[in-house]
Design a protein around this motif. Structure first.
Motif, PDB file in Angstrom:
ATOM      1  N   GLY A  47     -26.235   6.069 -25.189  1.00  0.00           N
ATOM      2  CA  GLY A  47     -25.155   6.567 -24.343  1.00  0.00           C
ATOM      3  C   GLY A  47     -23.794   6.413 -24.990  1.00  0.00           C
ATOM      4  O   GLY A  47     -22.963   7.327 -24.948  1.00  0.00           O
ATOM      5  N   LEU A  48     -23.552   5.264 -25.620  1.00  0.00           N
ATOM      6  CA  LEU A  48     -22.270   5.022 -26.288  1.00  0.00           C
ATOM      7  C   LEU A  48     -22.037   6.023 -27.419  1.00  0.00           C
ATOM      8  O   LEU A  48     -20.926   6.532 -27.601  1.00  0.00           O
ATOM      9  N   SER A  49     -23.088   6.310 -28.179  1.00  0.00           N
ATOM     10  CA  SER A  49     -22.927   7.204 -29.330  1.00  0.00           C
ATOM     11  C   SER A  49     -22.836   8.669 -28.901  1.00  0.00           C
ATOM     12  O   SER A  49     -22.033   9.435 -29.457  1.00  0.00           O
ATOM     13  N   GLU A  50     -23.615   9.077 -27.910  1.00  0.00           N
ATOM     14  CA  GLU A  50     -23.565  10.468 -27.471  1.00  0.00           C
ATOM     15  C   GLU A  50     -22.268  10.804 -26.742  1.00  0.00           C
ATOM     16  O   GLU A  50     -21.860  11.966 -26.689  1.00  0.00           O
ATOM     17  N   ALA A  51     -21.607   9.795 -26.182  1.00  0.00           N
ATOM     18  CA  ALA A  51     -20.381  10.027 -25.426  1.00  0.00           C
ATOM     19  C   ALA A  51     -19.290  10.668 -26.268  1.00  0.00           C
ATOM     20  O   ALA A  51     -18.406  11.349 -25.744  1.00  0.00           O
ATOM     21  N   CYS A  52     -19.325  10.434 -27.555  1.00  0.00           N
ATOM     22  CA  CYS A  52     -18.262  10.937 -28.433  1.00  0.00           C
ATOM     23  C   CYS A  52     -18.416  12.421 -28.753  1.00  0.00           C
ATOM     24  O   CYS A  52     -17.444  13.058 -29.184  1.00  0.00           O
ATOM     25  N   TYR A  53     -19.600  12.983 -28.537  1.00  0.00           N
ATOM     26  CA  TYR A  53     -19.853  14.330 -29.054  1.00  0.00           C
ATOM     27  C   TYR A  53     -19.221  15.459 -28.239  1.00  0.00           C
ATOM     28  O   TYR A  53     -18.451  16.268 -28.770  1.00  0.00           O
ATOM     29  N   THR A  57     -20.463  11.211 -15.198  1.00  0.00           N
ATOM     30  CA  THR A  57     -21.656  10.483 -15.631  1.00  0.00           C
ATOM     31  C   THR A  57     -21.793   9.124 -14.957  1.00  0.00           C
ATOM     32  O   THR A  57     -22.908   8.698 -14.658  1.00  0.00           O
ATOM     33  N   ILE A  58     -20.672   8.458 -14.688  1.00  0.00           N
ATOM     34  CA  ILE A  58     -20.763   7.182 -13.974  1.00  0.00           C
ATOM     35  C   ILE A  58     -21.308   7.397 -12.574  1.00  0.00           C
ATOM     36  O   ILE A  58     -22.259   6.728 -12.128  1.00  0.00           O
ATOM     37  N   VAL A  59     -20.719   8.360 -11.850  1.00  0.00           N
ATOM     38  CA  VAL A  59     -21.186   8.646 -10.494  1.00  0.00           C
ATOM     39  C   VAL A  59     -22.611   9.191 -10.533  1.00  0.00           C
ATOM     40  O   VAL A  59     -23.466   8.801  -9.728  1.00  0.00           O
ATOM     41  N   GLY A  60     -22.879  10.099 -11.494  1.00  0.00           N
ATOM     42  CA  GLY A  60     -24.218  10.646 -11.614  1.00  0.00           C
ATOM     43  C   GLY A  60     -25.249   9.586 -11.956  1.00  0.00           C
ATOM     44  O   GLY A  60     -26.355   9.575 -11.414  1.00  0.00           O
ATOM     45  N   GLY A  61     -24.877   8.669 -12.852  1.00  0.00           N
ATOM     46  CA  GLY A  61     -25.794   7.600 -13.236  1.00  0.00           C
ATOM     47  C   GLY A  61     -26.143   6.694 -12.074  1.00  0.00           C
ATOM     48  O   GLY A  61     -27.297   6.301 -11.895  1.00  0.00           O
ATOM     49  N   SER A  90     -23.137   3.797 -19.851  1.00  0.00           N
ATOM     50  CA  SER A  90     -22.533   3.573 -21.166  1.00  0.00           C
ATOM     51  C   SER A  90     -21.924   4.866 -21.703  1.00  0.00           C
ATOM     52  O   SER A  90     -20.840   4.854 -22.307  1.00  0.00           O
ATOM     53  N   TYR A  91     -22.594   5.975 -21.470  1.00  0.00           N
ATOM     54  CA  TYR A  91     -22.082   7.282 -21.878  1.00  0.00           C
ATOM     55  C   TYR A  91     -20.740   7.568 -21.203  1.00  0.00           C
ATOM     56  O   TYR A  91     -19.771   7.991 -21.839  1.00  0.00           O
ATOM     57  N   GLY A  92     -20.691   7.312 -19.910  1.00  0.00           N
ATOM     58  CA  GLY A  92     -19.470   7.584 -19.163  1.00  0.00           C
ATOM     59  C   GLY A  92     -18.314   6.695 -19.565  1.00  0.00           C
ATOM     60  O   GLY A  92     -17.178   7.159 -19.720  1.00  0.00           O
ATOM     61  N   VAL A  93     -18.579   5.394 -19.742  1.00  0.00           N
ATOM     62  CA  VAL A  93     -17.512   4.449 -20.070  1.00  0.00           C
ATOM     63  C   VAL A  93     -16.820   4.813 -21.372  1.00  0.00           C
ATOM     64  O   VAL A  93     -15.586   4.718 -21.498  1.00  0.00           O
TER      65      VAL A  93
END
Length: 411
Positions: free
Chosen positions: A113-119, A360-364, A61-64
């Motif tokens: 993940g969605l919220s931290e992605a913006c930072y 992050t997608i690959v890492g996840g 979710s962070y990566g997307v």
């Protein structure tokens, strides 16, 4: 605080200090769970694949959302995106301390993940706007040191879980983050831009057009490959190193959590100071200095990661973690400054967000794969040995990156 005050050198460093606290909370909150393996697994009756899935879903979710987070920061203001991100992920951290099931925790990790992605894209873009050639790598590195401290103290989750229960850490630091988001609303300021910029530069509102421009830059494609490998290695370390050290060296839960984060972050903190200062000074005579600092770092550091995974001597493993951490500090101080030399500065947060998306997608996915491999009785030491070789090859690929001289001259 008015615009003239926020455009002073003093505010430029005050900005780094404010965002350092956010960087700390960013990584502390997300990594608390990795050192709480045993009590979380016991509470929800999980296997290692399911526990790995908690981090994987966060990273997916962070990566997307990372490219969109960067796009919002480029087009609607860094401050708005940063404040929104901190408030939401802190509220979710608080919620995690009250979840009643594994599936509810999965949902919480996705929202976090969605919220931290913006930072990160917004914060690094704001820092590079306030800091130019003479201080850019050092300022970026100091901000990233907040991530290291968050990682290091995230290892305290093992001790918190042992003495007070795993939920208490999430509840306490969730409340702290919500309060700090109010501080940011009051004191954080976007960089005042020269009036002429609004007449000569326009920001594209078409995300696909921005991506088309980014993908046309060959050096950006090299950075994409590099970020993918970096994401694989970093997240295998973040997610599974406490478990590796506990099993490999027969450490207690709390000791393994602190060892997995503390020693590497000591090296990383030294690395951002040395790597930032060297790259900033070297950049005065060599426009490729930031690239070379990263390459030198991992050419030395990657073999030490291999050594950490191979030795059965704890003291030697500690020394190897410190050296690898030093290399990672060289990297973190210079990645955003390198990107500023490769792509159009109008799209800098979007570009970094897309690279974050890939890593992050690959890492996840690899975090989940690590759990599956562990369930299949494949030792984590083998996984880290392969990771070290990949990291060395990826760092050498940076020799193919071409920096744009005009970016340096404008600084």
């Amino acid at each position: 605080m008015n615009n003239s005050q926020s455009n002073t050198p003093a505010y430029s460093w005050a900005l780094v200090a404010m965002l350092w606290v956010v960087a700390f909370l960013n990584y502390f909150d997300r990594n608390l769970i990795t050192s709480m393996h045993d009590p979380v697994v016991a509470d929800f009756k999980l296997n290692d694949s399911q526990f790995g899935l908690l981090t994987t879903m966060f990273l997916l979710s962070y990566g997307v959302l990372s490219p969109l987070g960067g796009y919002f920061a480029d087009n609607y203001g860094r401050k708005k995106v940063i404040c929104f991100s901190v408030a939401v992920w802190s509220a979710v951290t608080l919620w995690t301390g009250f979840v009643g099931s594994f599936h509810e925790m999965l949902v919480a990790r996705v929202v976090m993940g969605l919220s931290e992605a913006c930072y990160i894209p917004a914060a690094l873009a704001l820092i590079t706007e306030y800091h130019h050639g003479r201080t850019r790598s050092l300022a970026t590195g100091l901000h990233m040191s907040g991530l290291y401290v968050g990682l290091a103290l995230g290892g305290l989750g093992g001790f918190i879980a042992e003495y007070w229960g795993w939920r208490h850490g999430f509840q306490l630091f969730g409340l702290i983050g919500v309060a700090y988001s109010v501080v940011l609303v009051i004191f954080l300021k976007d960089k005042p831009m020269p009036q002429s910029n609004s007449n000569t530069e326009t920001k594209s509102s078409n995300l696909f057009q921005i991506f088309k421009e980014l993908f046309a830059v060959r050096s950006f494609l090299v950075l994409m490959f590099y970020f993918c490998v970096l994401g694989i290695v970093n997240w295998l370390i973040y997610a599974w190193l406490p478990t590796f050290l506990k099993d490999h060296f027969h450490l207690g839960l709390g000791e393994a959590g602190i060892s997995a984060t503390g020693y590497m972050q000591i090296g990383s903190f030294a690395g951002i100071l040395i790597g930032g200062l060297v790259a900033d000074r070297w950049s005065k005579i060599n426009e490729r200095s930031r690239l070379y600092v990263v390459i030198i770092g991992f050419t030395i550091g990657a073999p030490f990661l291999f050594l950490m995974a191979s030795t059965h001597l704890l003291l030697l493993a500690i020394a190897a973690m410190i050296v690898y951490g030093l290399a990672r500090g060289f990297n973190d101080a210079n990645l955003m400054p390198i990107l500023c030399q490769v792509i159009d500065n109008r799209y800098i947060a979007t570009g970094y967000g897309f690279l974050n998306f890939l890593s992050t997608i690959v890492g996840g996915l690899m975090v989940y794969a690590g759990g599956m491999l562990k369930d299949a009785q494949i030792d984590l030491s083998v996984i880290y040995q392969v990771s070290a070789v990949l990291m060395l090859l990826a760092s050498l690929s940076l020799l193919l990156v071409k920096v744009q001289t005009q970016k340096l001259s404008s600084e």
